[in-house]
Design a protein around this motif. Structure first.
Motif, PDB file in Angstrom:
ATOM      1  N   GLN A   1       0.839  -1.194   0.000  1.00 45.90           N
ATOM      2  CA  GLN A   1       0.000   0.000   0.000  1.00 45.90           C
ATOM      3  C   GLN A   1       0.879   1.251   0.000  1.00 45.90           C
ATOM      4  O   GLN A   1       2.045   1.219   0.421  1.00 45.90           O
ATOM      5  CB  GLN A   1      -0.898   0.005   1.239  1.00 45.90           C
ATOM      6  CG  GLN A   1      -1.996  -1.047   1.195  1.00 45.90           C
ATOM      7  CD  GLN A   1      -2.979  -0.892   2.342  1.00 45.90           C
ATOM      8  OE1 GLN A   1      -2.630  -0.416   3.419  1.00 45.90           O
ATOM      9  NE2 GLN A   1      -4.229  -1.293   2.108  1.00 45.90           N
ATOM     10  N   ALA A   2       0.318   2.342  -0.470  1.00 48.31           N
ATOM     11  CA  ALA A   2       1.036   3.612  -0.442  1.00 48.31           C
ATOM     12  C   ALA A   2       1.495   3.905   0.988  1.00 48.31           C
ATOM     13  O   ALA A   2       0.762   3.669   1.947  1.00 48.31           O
ATOM     14  CB  ALA A   2       0.140   4.737  -0.942  1.00 48.31           C
ATOM     15  N   GLY A   3       2.734   4.369   1.085  1.00 44.61           N
ATOM     16  CA  GLY A   3       3.327   4.630   2.390  1.00 44.61           C
ATOM     17  C   GLY A   3       4.147   3.481   2.928  1.00 44.61           C
ATOM     18  O   GLY A   3       4.867   3.640   3.916  1.00 44.61           O
ATOM     19  N   GLY A   4       4.037   2.333   2.284  1.00 46.31           N
ATOM     20  CA  GLY A   4       4.753   1.154   2.729  1.00 46.31           C
ATOM     21  C   GLY A   4       6.202   1.131   2.268  1.00 46.31           C
ATOM     22  O   GLY A   4       6.692   2.064   1.628  1.00 46.31           O
ATOM     23  N   SER A   5       6.868   0.030   2.607  1.00 41.80           N
ATOM     24  CA  SER A   5       8.291  -0.112   2.303  1.00 41.80           C
ATOM     25  C   SER A   5       8.584  -1.469   1.671  1.00 41.80           C
ATOM     26  O   SER A   5       7.862  -2.444   1.911  1.00 41.80           O
ATOM     27  CB  SER A   5       9.128   0.010   3.583  1.00 41.80           C
ATOM     28  OG  SER A   5       8.983   1.273   4.181  1.00 41.80           O
TER      29      SER A   5
ATOM     30  N   ARG B   1      13.528   9.166  -0.139  1.00 44.83           N
ATOM     31  CA  ARG B   1      12.667   8.000   0.137  1.00 44.83           C
ATOM     32  C   ARG B   1      13.397   6.685  -0.115  1.00 44.83           C
ATOM     33  O   ARG B   1      13.125   5.684   0.552  1.00 44.83           O
ATOM     34  CB  ARG B   1      11.412   8.051  -0.727  1.00 44.83           C
ATOM     35  CG  ARG B   1      10.557   9.285  -0.502  1.00 44.83           C
ATOM     36  CD  ARG B   1       9.231   9.193  -1.266  1.00 44.83           C
ATOM     37  NE  ARG B   1       9.430   9.131  -2.715  1.00 44.83           N
ATOM     38  CZ  ARG B   1       8.999   8.127  -3.486  1.00 44.83           C
ATOM     39  NH1 ARG B   1       8.362   7.102  -2.952  1.00 44.83           N
ATOM     40  NH2 ARG B   1       9.208   8.165  -4.796  1.00 44.83           N
TER      41      ARG B   1
ATOM     42  N   ASN C   1      11.197   3.432   0.894  1.00 45.53           N
ATOM     43  CA  ASN C   1      10.251   3.826   1.928  1.00 45.53           C
ATOM     44  C   ASN C   1       9.251   4.829   1.369  1.00 45.53           C
ATOM     45  O   ASN C   1       9.478   5.414   0.307  1.00 45.53           O
ATOM     46  CB  ASN C   1      10.987   4.441   3.117  1.00 45.53           C
ATOM     47  CG  ASN C   1      11.954   3.485   3.777  1.00 45.53           C
ATOM     48  OD1 ASN C   1      11.719   2.275   3.805  1.00 45.53           O
ATOM     49  ND2 ASN C   1      13.036   4.008   4.318  1.00 45.53           N
ATOM     50  N   SER C   2       8.169   5.023   2.093  1.00 43.06           N
ATOM     51  CA  SER C   2       7.147   5.994   1.691  1.00 43.06           C
ATOM     52  C   SER C   2       6.756   5.808   0.231  1.00 43.06           C
ATOM     53  O   SER C   2       6.701   6.773  -0.545  1.00 43.06           O
ATOM     54  CB  SER C   2       7.646   7.421   1.932  1.00 43.06           C
ATOM     55  OG  SER C   2       8.009   7.606   3.279  1.00 43.06           O
ATOM     56  N   LEU C   3       6.491   4.584  -0.134  1.00 43.65           N
ATOM     57  CA  LEU C   3       6.190   4.272  -1.532  1.00 43.65           C
ATOM     58  C   LEU C   3       4.910   4.949  -1.985  1.00 43.65           C
ATOM     59  O   LEU C   3       3.950   5.110  -1.221  1.00 43.65           O
ATOM     60  CB  LEU C   3       6.104   2.768  -1.721  1.00 43.65           C
ATOM     61  CG  LEU C   3       7.471   2.068  -1.800  1.00 43.65           C
ATOM     62  CD1 LEU C   3       7.335   0.578  -1.540  1.00 43.65           C
ATOM     63  CD2 LEU C   3       8.117   2.315  -3.146  1.00 43.65           C
ATOM     64  N   LYS C   4       4.913   5.330  -3.263  1.00 41.53           N
ATOM     65  CA  LYS C   4       3.785   6.012  -3.888  1.00 41.53           C
ATOM     66  C   LYS C   4       3.290   5.177  -5.061  1.00 41.53           C
ATOM     67  O   LYS C   4       4.077   4.411  -5.657  1.00 41.53           O
ATOM     68  CB  LYS C   4       4.217   7.386  -4.392  1.00 41.53           C
ATOM     69  CG  LYS C   4       4.818   8.289  -3.335  1.00 41.53           C
ATOM     70  CD  LYS C   4       5.299   9.591  -3.962  1.00 41.53           C
ATOM     71  CE  LYS C   4       5.916  10.512  -2.919  1.00 41.53           C
ATOM     72  NZ  LYS C   4       6.391  11.786  -3.532  1.00 41.53           N
TER      73      LYS C   4
ATOM     74  N   ASP D   1       5.462   4.881  -8.059  1.00 41.20           N
ATOM     75  CA  ASP D   1       6.659   4.043  -8.001  1.00 41.20           C
ATOM     76  C   ASP D   1       6.412   2.660  -8.618  1.00 41.20           C
ATOM     77  O   ASP D   1       7.354   1.876  -8.758  1.00 41.20           O
ATOM     78  CB  ASP D   1       7.129   3.859  -6.555  1.00 41.20           C
ATOM     79  CG  ASP D   1       7.591   5.147  -5.914  1.00 41.20           C
ATOM     80  OD1 ASP D   1       7.259   5.375  -4.734  1.00 41.20           O
ATOM     81  OD2 ASP D   1       8.278   5.934  -6.593  1.00 41.20           O
TER      82      ASP D   1
ATOM     83  N   SER E   1      -3.042   2.598  -4.034  1.00 45.62           N
ATOM     84  CA  SER E   1      -3.401   3.854  -3.344  1.00 45.62           C
ATOM     85  C   SER E   1      -4.458   3.615  -2.270  1.00 45.62           C
ATOM     86  O   SER E   1      -5.028   2.558  -2.166  1.00 45.62           O
ATOM     87  CB  SER E   1      -3.904   4.868  -4.362  1.00 45.62           C
ATOM     88  OG  SER E   1      -4.997   4.328  -5.073  1.00 45.62           O
TER      89      SER E   1
END
Length: 114
Positions: free
Chosen positions: A13-17, A66, A83-86, A89, A114
């Protein structure tokens, strides 16, 4: 024989790593700069991070702050901590030398929802 094997991709999910790994063989790994590249849907392959043989790093503006690239010359392995995946990406991620060889591995898919 040159080999590049990428691993560690997945769906997050967005925000993941995620942490990608690249196992390289076929040359003296420690003597060359390396890079992580990605190709998103309908886009050209781009260099997102690179690391010199001395360990200096450089990042594309889109991932700066990131992503972190690193290497372990004793293991002939390179890493990409993301980190902080969008969602933007989302791409197939490849490793290669910098400048790249004509040979490419199979890549590892990173999908960010998202």
């Amino acid at each position: 024989q040159v080999q590049l094997v990428e691993s560690g991709g997945g769906l997050v999910q967005a925000g993941g790593s995620l942490r990608l790994s690249c196992a390289a063989s076929g040359w003296i790994f420690s003597l060359y700069g390396m890079g992580w590249y990605r190709q998103g849907p309908g886009k050209q392959r781009e260099l997102v991070a690179k690391i010199t043989r001395g360990g200096s790093t450089n990042y594309a503006d889109s991932v700066k702050g990131r992503f972190t690239i690193s290497r372990d010359n004793a293991k002939n392995t390179m890493y990409l901590q993301m980190n902080s995946l969008k969602p933007e990406d989302t791409a197939v991620y490849y490793c290669n030398r910098d400048p790249s060889l004509n040979y490419w591995g199979q890549g590892t898919q990173v999908s960010v929802s998202s």
